[in-house]
Design a protein around this motif. Structure first.
Motif, short mmCIF file in Angstrom:
data_model
loop_
_atom_site.label_atom_id
_atom_site.label_comp_id
_atom_site.label_asym_id
_atom_site.label_seq_id
_atom_site.Cartn_x
_atom_site.Cartn_y
_atom_site.Cartn_z
N GLU A 166 0.93 -1.10 -0.14
CA GLU A 166 -0.01 -0.12 -0.08
C GLU A 166 0.92 1.40 -0.04
OE1 GLU A 166 -3.89 1.64 2.05
OE2 GLU A 166 -3.15 -0.29 2.73
N CYS A 167 1.83 1.26 0.91
CA CYS A 167 2.76 2.27 0.76
C CYS A 167 3.68 2.55 -0.28
CB CYS A 167 4.10 2.33 1.74
SG CYS A 167 3.37 2.43 3.54
N GLU A 168 4.14 1.49 -1.17
CA GLU A 168 4.49 1.52 -2.56
C GLU A 168 3.40 2.10 -3.42
OE1 GLU A 168 8.17 -2.05 -1.46
OE2 GLU A 168 5.96 -2.35 -2.70
N ASN A 169 2.31 1.56 -3.48
CA ASN A 169 1.30 2.17 -4.45
C ASN A 169 1.25 3.66 -4.08
OD1 ASN A 169 0.51 -0.31 -5.18
ND2 ASN A 169 -1.40 -0.46 -3.70
N TYR A 170 1.13 4.33 -3.19
CA TYR A 170 0.87 5.62 -3.05
C TYR A 170 2.28 6.36 -3.44
CZ TYR A 170 -3.36 4.93 -0.61
OH TYR A 170 -4.76 4.56 -0.15
N ILE A 171 3.40 5.86 -3.05
CA ILE A 171 4.91 6.40 -3.60
C ILE A 171 4.76 6.67 -5.11
CG2 ILE A 171 7.18 6.30 -3.45
CD1 ILE A 171 7.09 4.82 -0.83
N SER A 172 4.48 5.30 -5.61
CA SER A 172 4.24 5.40 -7.16
C SER A 172 3.21 6.41 -7.78
CB SER A 172 3.78 4.00 -7.51
OG SER A 172 3.73 4.14 -8.91
N LEU A 173 2.24 6.64 -6.89
CA LEU A 173 1.18 7.65 -7.33
C LEU A 173 1.77 9.13 -7.37
CD1 LEU A 173 -2.06 7.31 -8.45
CD2 LEU A 173 -2.47 7.34 -6.24
N SER A 174 2.60 9.17 -6.07
CA SER A 174 3.06 10.66 -6.00
C SER A 174 4.07 11.13 -7.19
CB SER A 174 3.97 10.79 -4.76
OG SER A 174 2.99 10.69 -3.61
N ARG B 238 5.58 -8.17 -4.84
CA ARG B 238 4.90 -8.88 -3.53
C ARG B 238 4.25 -10.07 -3.73
NH1 ARG B 238 9.16 -6.33 -0.44
NH2 ARG B 238 9.03 -4.11 -0.67
N ASP B 239 4.54 -11.04 -2.83
CA ASP B 239 3.69 -12.09 -2.79
C ASP B 239 2.56 -11.74 -1.98
OD1 ASP B 239 2.91 -14.68 -3.06
OD2 ASP B 239 4.17 -15.61 -1.54
N ILE B 240 1.30 -11.28 -2.40
CA ILE B 240 0.03 -11.35 -1.76
C ILE B 240 -0.94 -11.59 -2.35
CG2 ILE B 240 0.90 -9.13 -0.19
CD1 ILE B 240 -0.34 -7.28 -2.08
N SER B 241 -2.14 -11.68 -1.91
CA SER B 241 -3.27 -12.30 -2.76
C SER B 241 -3.93 -11.34 -3.61
CB SER B 241 -4.32 -12.41 -1.66
OG SER B 241 -5.37 -12.70 -2.23
N PRO B 242 -4.09 -11.79 -4.76
CA PRO B 242 -4.46 -10.92 -5.83
C PRO B 242 -6.05 -10.40 -5.60
CG PRO B 242 -4.70 -13.42 -6.44
CD PRO B 242 -3.88 -13.28 -5.14
N SER B 243 -6.69 -10.95 -4.47
CA SER B 243 -7.88 -10.29 -4.45
C SER B 243 -8.04 -9.08 -3.18
CB SER B 243 -8.59 -11.35 -3.88
OG SER B 243 -8.44 -11.82 -2.74
N CYS B 244 -6.85 -8.97 -2.42
CA CYS B 244 -6.64 -7.90 -1.49
C CYS B 244 -6.68 -6.60 -2.03
CB CYS B 244 -5.54 -8.04 -0.63
SG CYS B 244 -4.16 -7.68 -1.13
N PHE B 245 -6.98 -5.34 -1.28
CA PHE B 245 -7.38 -4.06 -1.68
C PHE B 245 -6.07 -3.53 -2.35
CE2 PHE B 245 -6.96 0.38 -1.17
CZ PHE B 245 -8.12 0.90 -1.87
N ALA B 246 -4.77 -3.87 -1.48
CA ALA B 246 -3.44 -3.10 -2.23
C ALA B 246 -3.27 -3.78 -3.44
CB ALA B 246 -2.42 -3.71 -0.78
N ARG B 247 -3.26 -5.07 -3.77
CA ARG B 247 -2.99 -5.72 -4.90
C ARG B 247 -3.83 -5.05 -6.04
NH1 ARG B 247 0.75 -9.26 -6.62
NH2 ARG B 247 0.31 -9.91 -8.91
N LEU B 248 -5.17 -5.00 -5.83
CA LEU B 248 -6.22 -4.35 -6.83
C LEU B 248 -5.79 -3.07 -7.17
CD1 LEU B 248 -9.36 -6.08 -5.67
CD2 LEU B 248 -7.93 -6.57 -7.69
N TYR B 249 -5.58 -2.32 -6.11
CA TYR B 249 -5.42 -0.92 -6.39
C TYR B 249 -3.73 -0.49 -7.08
CZ TYR B 249 -5.46 4.12 -5.17
OH TYR B 249 -5.52 5.72 -5.11
N ALA B 250 -3.05 -1.57 -6.80
CA ALA B 250 -1.76 -1.57 -7.84
C ALA B 250 -1.90 -1.75 -9.17
CB ALA B 250 -0.80 -2.76 -7.09
N GLU B 251 -2.78 -2.66 -9.69
CA GLU B 251 -3.21 -2.69 -10.94
C GLU B 251 -3.92 -1.48 -11.41
OE1 GLU B 251 -2.38 -5.04 -12.41
OE2 GLU B 251 -2.30 -6.92 -11.33
N VAL B 252 -4.63 -0.76 -10.62
CA VAL B 252 -5.25 0.37 -11.03
C VAL B 252 -4.30 1.51 -11.40
CG1 VAL B 252 -6.82 2.52 -10.53
CG2 VAL B 252 -7.65 -0.11 -10.01
#
Length: 480
Positions: free
Chosen positions: A101-109, A129-143
Motif C-alpha cells: 500500500e505504501c509503494e502504491n502511494y509512492i508510485s502515485l506521487s 510482492r507475494d500477496i493475495s490478488p484479491s486484496c485491496f492493496a494488490r487491486l489498487y496496484a493494478e489500477v
C-alpha cells in the motif's frame, strides 16, 4: 469508553472512507490544525507501533491527494517522505500488504509529478510482492499500473492488463476501484478508436463513481465522456459533459483537473474549427496548469494550443508552443515521449493541408439559407475550408462549402474523403487510369488512387460570412 486501540482503528476506517470518496480536506482536519505545516507529523504518544505506522500511511497518502488537487508545490515530495517512513516501519513489522500500500502511494506521487519512469519502478516493486490478488492493496496496484500505461502510451498493454484483472476486480473490489479501472479501460478503447467499448466502460465508470461518491473521479468520467462525444462529432453533448466536469472541479477547488478540462473544451472547439474559442480555452487551461509545478497535463495543453495555431494559420506561434510542449515532455518522460508529441503535431500538420473531416457541425445544428438556384438539390454536406488554396475560386479559408452527391466531371470543383484517415480534400477534379487528381492554383496537385478515396460530390455553394445573429448561414451559389 473505547480503548485507545479500538478508537484508533475506528478513526483509521473513517480516514479510508473519506480518502476513497475524495474528501481529503475533511480527512486531514482529523490530524489537527497544524497538519499543513511542512514539518508536521502525527503524534505517536500512547499509540501502538503498528497503529502509528498506519497513521503515517494514511496521513502521507492524504497529503499527496490534497496537494495534487490544490497544486501544492511541495506536497508530492512531502508525501513520498512520509510514506517512505511508514514503509520502513511496515518492513520492520513484516506486513506485506501495508508495504504494498505504501509503494502504491509512492508510485502515485511520482505519477502526479509526471515522473513516470520512477512511478513504474515503484509499482513494479509493489506488484512483485507475494500477496493475495484479491486484496485491496494488490487491486489498487493494478489500477495505478493502468494509469502509468495510459500516461506512457502503452495502450494495448493497458487493455490486456485491465481485462486480465477485470473479473477479480468486479468480485473483490469496491466501487472506487471498479470505477477507476473502468475509466482507464474506456480511455484505452477510445485511443484505439473502439468507441462503442469506450462508451460502455465509461457508463460503468459513471455508475461506480456515483456509488462511491467520489466527486473528483465522477468529474473525470464527465471529462472523458466529453472527449468521446467529440470523437463522435456530437459537439453539443461534448460541451455539456465538459461543463459538468468543470462545475464539479470548481466546487472541489481542484485546479489541476479543471485546467485539464479547459483543454478538453479547447479540443472540442478545435474539432468544430472554431479557432478563436479554442485558443481562448487553451490559454485558460495553460494559465491554470502553469501554476502547478511539474504538471503532467501542461504539455498536453501546450500541444493543443500548437495545433490550434497551426490550423488557424499562425505557424510560427504554433512551433513555439510545440517546442515548449516537447521540452517539458522530454524532461519528464524522455526522448521517446517527446517524439510522440512531435508525431502528434505532424499528424495535425498533415490534416492542415486539407479540409476538415465532414460533417463539422451536428446535422441538427446546421441551418442554411440556400439560394433558389440550389433549391433543386435535396441532399448535401457541409465542409469547412481551413486553408487558402481555393481563394482564386472564390472560396477563402474559414468558409463553408456545400457539396452535393452525384456524377462529377473533369474540371468540376469536388470534395473527396480519404478512407484511411477520414480527411476531406477539395480541388478541381481529374481522373485517368485509376488515379484521381485534385488541383488548385499555385499548389502541388494531390494524387490518390480511386481505392483510397470516395468522391463526396461537387461543390456548388459557399458561405463566406459564417453564422449570422440568427444562427443561420447564407449560402451563395458557385458558377465555375
Amino acid at each position: 469508553m473505547l480503548s485507545r486501540h479500538l478508537a484508533t482503528h475506528l478513526s483509521t476506517r473513517r480516514l479510508v472512507t473519506l480518502e476513497r470518496s475524495g474528501r481529503y480536506e475533511e480527512a486531514l482536519d482529523a490530524f489537527g490544525d497544524r497538519w499543513a505545516d511542512e514539518n508536521f507529523l502525527p503524534a505517536d504518544e500512547g499509540i501502538p507501533a503498528a497503529d502509528y505506522s498506519e497513521t503515517l500511511l494514511r496521513f502521507g497518502c492524504l497529503v499527496g491527494f490534497y496537494g495534487h488537487k490544490h497544486a501544492v508545490s511541495t506536497a508530492q515530495e512531502r508525501s513520498k517522505n512520509i510514506l517512505t517512513l511508514a514503509r520502513e516501519r511496515f518492513i520492520d513489522h513484516g506486513d506485506l500488504q501495508k508495504i504494498v500500500e505504501c509503494e502504491n502511494y509512492i508510485s502515485l506521487s511520482y505519477w502526479r509529478s509526471g515522473e513516470f519512469r520512477e512511478a513504474e519502478v515503484w509499482i513494479d516493486e509493489a506488484l512483485s510482492r507475494d500477496i493475495s490478488p484479491s486484496c485491496f492493496a494488490r487491486l489498487y496496484a493494478e489500477v495505478i499500473r493502468s494509469l502509468i500505461f495510459l500516461s506512457t502510451g502503452h495502450i494495448e498493454e493497458n487493455v490486456a492488463n485491465c481485462v486480465a484483472v477485470e473479473y477479480t476486480m468486479r468480485k473483490y473490489g469496491d466501487a472506487f476501484l471498479n470505477g477507476s479501472l473502468c475509466t482507464n479501460l474506456a480511455l484505452s478503447y477510445k485511443r484505439l478508436s473502439k468507441n462503442t467499448e469506450a462508451m460502455r466502460y465509461l457508463s460503468l465508470a459513471r455508475y461506480y463513481h456515483e456509488k462511491s461518491r467520489h466527486k473528483t473521479y465522477l468529474g473525470t468520467v464527465h471529462n472523458n465522456l466529453a472527449q468521446l462525444f467529440k470523437a463522435e462529432q456530437k459537439f453539443g453533448s461534448a460541451h455539456e459533459s465538459a461543463d459538468a466536469a468543470i462545475k464539479i472541479y470548481r466546487k472541489l477547488k481542484d485546479q489541476t483537473r479543471e485546467g485539464s478540462t479547459w483543454d478538453t473544451k479547447a479540443q472540442i472547439y478545435l474539432a468544430e474549427r472554431k479557432f478563436r474559442e479554442a485558443l481562448e480555452m487553451a490559454d485558460r487551461s495553460i494559465k491554470l496548469l502553469q501554476a502547478i509545478p511539474g504538471s503532467a497535463d501542461l504539455a498536453e495543453s501546450l500541444l493543443t494550443r500548437a495545433k490550434i495555431l497551426l490550423l488557424s494559420g499562425s505557424f510560427s506561434e504554433a512551433i513555439l508552443s510545440l517546442v515548449d510542449a516537447v521540452n517539458i515532455t522530454r524532461v519528464q518522460n524522455g526522448d521517446g515521449a517527446a517524439k510522440s508529441i512531435i508525431d502528434d503535431f505532424e499528424d495535425a500538420l498533415k490534416v492542415g493541408r486539407s479540409e476538415q473531416t465532414t460533417p463539422t457541425i451536428d446535422s441538427d445544428e446546421l441551418q442554411l439559407v440556400v439560394p433558389a438556384s440550389l433549391s433543386s438539390y435535396t441532399e448535401y454536406k457541409g465542409v469547412w475550408i481551413t486553408n487558402g488554396k481555393l481563394e482564386n475560386a472564390g472560396i477563402p479559408g474559414g468558409s463553408l462549402v456545400i457539396v452535393v452527391p452525384g456524377e462529377v466531371a473533369r474540371g468540376d470543383l469536388v470534395a473527396v474523403l480519404e478512407l484511411k484517415n477520414k480527411v476531406v480534400s477539395c480541388g478541381f477534379y481529374d481522373s485517368e487510369f485509376g488515379i484521381i487528381c485534385l488541383e488548385s492554383d499555385d499548389n502541388e496537385p494531390e494524387l490518390f488512387t480511386d481505392a483510397e478515396v470516395t468522391v463526396l460530390g461537387k461543390i456548388v455553394g459557399v458561405c463566406r460570412s459564417g453564422k449570422g445573429v440568427d444562427g443561420k448561414m447564407v449560402v451563395e451559389s458557385l458558377s465555375l
